[in-house]
Design a protein around this motif. Structure first.
Motif, PDB file in Angstrom:
ATOM      1  N   MET A   1       0.847  -1.201   0.000  1.00 40.32           N
ATOM      2  CA  MET A   1       0.000   0.000   0.000  1.00 40.32           C
ATOM      3  C   MET A   1       0.883   1.251   0.000  1.00 40.32           C
ATOM      4  SD  MET A   1      -2.911   1.121   2.764  1.00 40.32           S
ATOM      5  CE  MET A   1      -3.768   2.671   2.605  1.00 40.32           C
ATOM      6  N   THR A   2       0.557   2.209  -0.861  1.00 39.34           N
ATOM      7  CA  THR A   2       1.338   3.427  -0.952  1.00 39.34           C
ATOM      8  C   THR A   2       1.067   4.317   0.252  1.00 39.34           C
ATOM      9  OG1 THR A   2       0.997   3.308  -3.349  1.00 39.34           O
ATOM     10  CG2 THR A   2       1.963   5.329  -2.483  1.00 39.34           C
ATOM     11  N   THR A   3       2.126   4.800   0.891  1.00 34.66           N
ATOM     12  CA  THR A   3       1.969   5.652   2.074  1.00 34.66           C
ATOM     13  C   THR A   3       1.685   7.091   1.664  1.00 34.66           C
ATOM     14  OG1 THR A   3       4.310   6.234   2.199  1.00 34.66           O
ATOM     15  CG2 THR A   3       3.622   4.182   3.293  1.00 34.66           C
ATOM     16  N   HIS A   4       1.174   7.866   2.624  1.00 34.79           N
ATOM     17  CA  HIS A   4       0.941   9.281   2.368  1.00 34.79           C
ATOM     18  C   HIS A   4       2.244   9.965   1.942  1.00 34.79           C
ATOM     19  CE1 HIS A   4      -2.982   8.599   3.684  1.00 34.79           C
ATOM     20  NE2 HIS A   4      -3.087   9.433   4.713  1.00 34.79           N
ATOM     21  N   HIS A   5       3.329   9.619   2.613  1.00 35.08           N
ATOM     22  CA  HIS A   5       4.622  10.228   2.310  1.00 35.08           C
ATOM     23  C   HIS A   5       5.020   9.934   0.859  1.00 35.08           C
ATOM     24  CE1 HIS A   5       9.032  10.587   2.213  1.00 35.08           C
ATOM     25  NE2 HIS A   5       8.830  11.582   3.078  1.00 35.08           N
ATOM     26  N   GLU A   6       4.844   8.712   0.416  1.00 35.17           N
ATOM     27  CA  GLU A   6       5.205   8.342  -0.954  1.00 35.17           C
ATOM     28  C   GLU A   6       4.325   9.056  -1.975  1.00 35.17           C
ATOM     29  OE1 GLU A   6       6.843   3.781  -0.206  1.00 35.17           O
ATOM     30  OE2 GLU A   6       4.695   4.155  -0.442  1.00 35.17           O
ATOM     31  N   ARG A  35       3.878  20.862   6.230  1.00 40.82           N
ATOM     32  CA  ARG A  35       2.625  20.293   6.722  1.00 40.82           C
ATOM     33  C   ARG A  35       2.774  18.793   7.003  1.00 40.82           C
ATOM     34  NH1 ARG A  35      -1.199  22.493   8.915  1.00 40.82           N
ATOM     35  NH2 ARG A  35      -2.963  21.766   7.669  1.00 40.82           N
ATOM     36  N   LEU A  36       3.543  18.133   6.170  1.00 44.17           N
ATOM     37  CA  LEU A  36       3.801  16.706   6.379  1.00 44.17           C
ATOM     38  C   LEU A  36       4.565  16.492   7.672  1.00 44.17           C
ATOM     39  CD1 LEU A  36       3.574  13.855   5.124  1.00 44.17           C
ATOM     40  CD2 LEU A  36       5.732  14.295   3.939  1.00 44.17           C
TER      41      LEU A  36
END
Length: 296
Positions: A1-6, A35-36
């Motif tokens: 699953m792709t992370t928010h960071h990626e 923001r991240l």
């Protein structure tokens, strides 16, 4: 699953590489990374992430085409072959009748055209010609763009050409970052249907009217060929690339910008302001009143 960071790293890379205003990309990147780091995106589901990031993007860079979009259906991460993409879009345009939703003769011999999208000229040409042929005998015309959310610059060029004589009217320019070049759009010399000249035209707008629909309205208004009736439009003037950065997430990156030859600017962020401002649901009635007054 792709992370928010990626997802955000991939989106920022695409924005930095392709955004039509490269001088603004550093500020965009700084804001999203801050923001991240602050944890602003923690705990958000996919739709929530897209909504929050889009708001942050537009806070630092108020460009309504600069967005993250969520798709419930997963999409391929492989770049779609150009031939397949063209075929898919052609099928979509055909299903939408090339944007021509309704053509009608109203009381008083006033034509009515309900236009929902601006199809590319090479696809929509026959439908556009058929619509204008049906309207050719009317004494005045209403072009309803209240539900028109965009389309092709070449399609706008074709529609506009029907309202001016010959091929000597400069409609719009589009600057493209990738090629560092500007393309001019002029009225076309040859049309498959009669031109609609020397008769009053009213264009209906709403806050839904966007992108290519806005260009059609803006061109006709600036060149004093139509009166605009309704609401200020959405404010999107930048041709945009759509790039998948995760199976359910697309980043939209404005890669070009319109430059009107009369005003030297465009409607990005501010919308196209009507000449007669009324709520969208009252625009047709107001336009008909205006046209009947012109016809006497």
């Amino acid at each position: 699953m792709t992370t928010h960071h990626e997802i955000l790293e991939a989106a920022l890379a695409r924005i930095t590489a392709g955004y039509v205003f490269p001088e603004r990309t550093a500020a965009v990147e700084t804001a999203i990374r801050r923001r991240l780091a602050e944890g602003a995106y923690e705990g958000l589901d996919g739709p929530g992430l897209c909504e929050r990031v889009t708001a942050d993007l537009q806070e630092v860079c108020p460009d309504k085409h600069l967005r993250l979009l969520w798709s419930e259906e997963p999409q391929s991460m492989d770049e779609e072959p150009e031939e397949l993409a063209r075929a898919r879009f052609a099928a979509y345009a055909r299903e939408q009748n090339y944007g021509v939703r309704r053509v009608e003769q109203l009381d008083g011999n006033i034509g009515y055209l309900d236009l929902r999208m601006i199809a590319p000229a090479e696809l929509g040409g026959p439908a556009i010609a058929a619509a204008m042929q049906l309207l050719a005998g009317t004494a005045a015309l209403v072009v309803d763009l209240r539900q028109c959310r965009g389309g092709s610059p070449e399609g706008v060029q074709l529609w506009c050409s029907h309202f001016f004589p010959g091929d000597e009217v400069h409609l719009n320019d589009i600057y493209e970052r990738a090629t560092d070049s500007t393309r001019q759009y002029w009225t076309l010399g040859h049309l498959a249907a009669p031109r609609y000249l020397d008769r009053p035209v009213a264009v209906l707008t709403s806050d839904v009217t966007f992108s290519g629909g806005e260009e059609l309205a803006y061109n006709l208004q600036v060149l004093e060929r139509a009166v605009l009736v309704g609401e200020t439009t959405g404010g999107g003037a930048h041709p945009t690339a759509r790039i998948a950065v995760a199976p359910h997430v697309t980043v939209t990156v404005p890669s070009a910008r319109s430059i009107n030859p009369v005003t030297g600017t465009n409607w990005e962020g501010v919308g196209v302001r009507p000449d007669v401002a009324v709520p969208a649901d009252q625009a047709l009635e107001a336009a008909l009143k205006h046209l009947r007054g012109q016809l006497g």
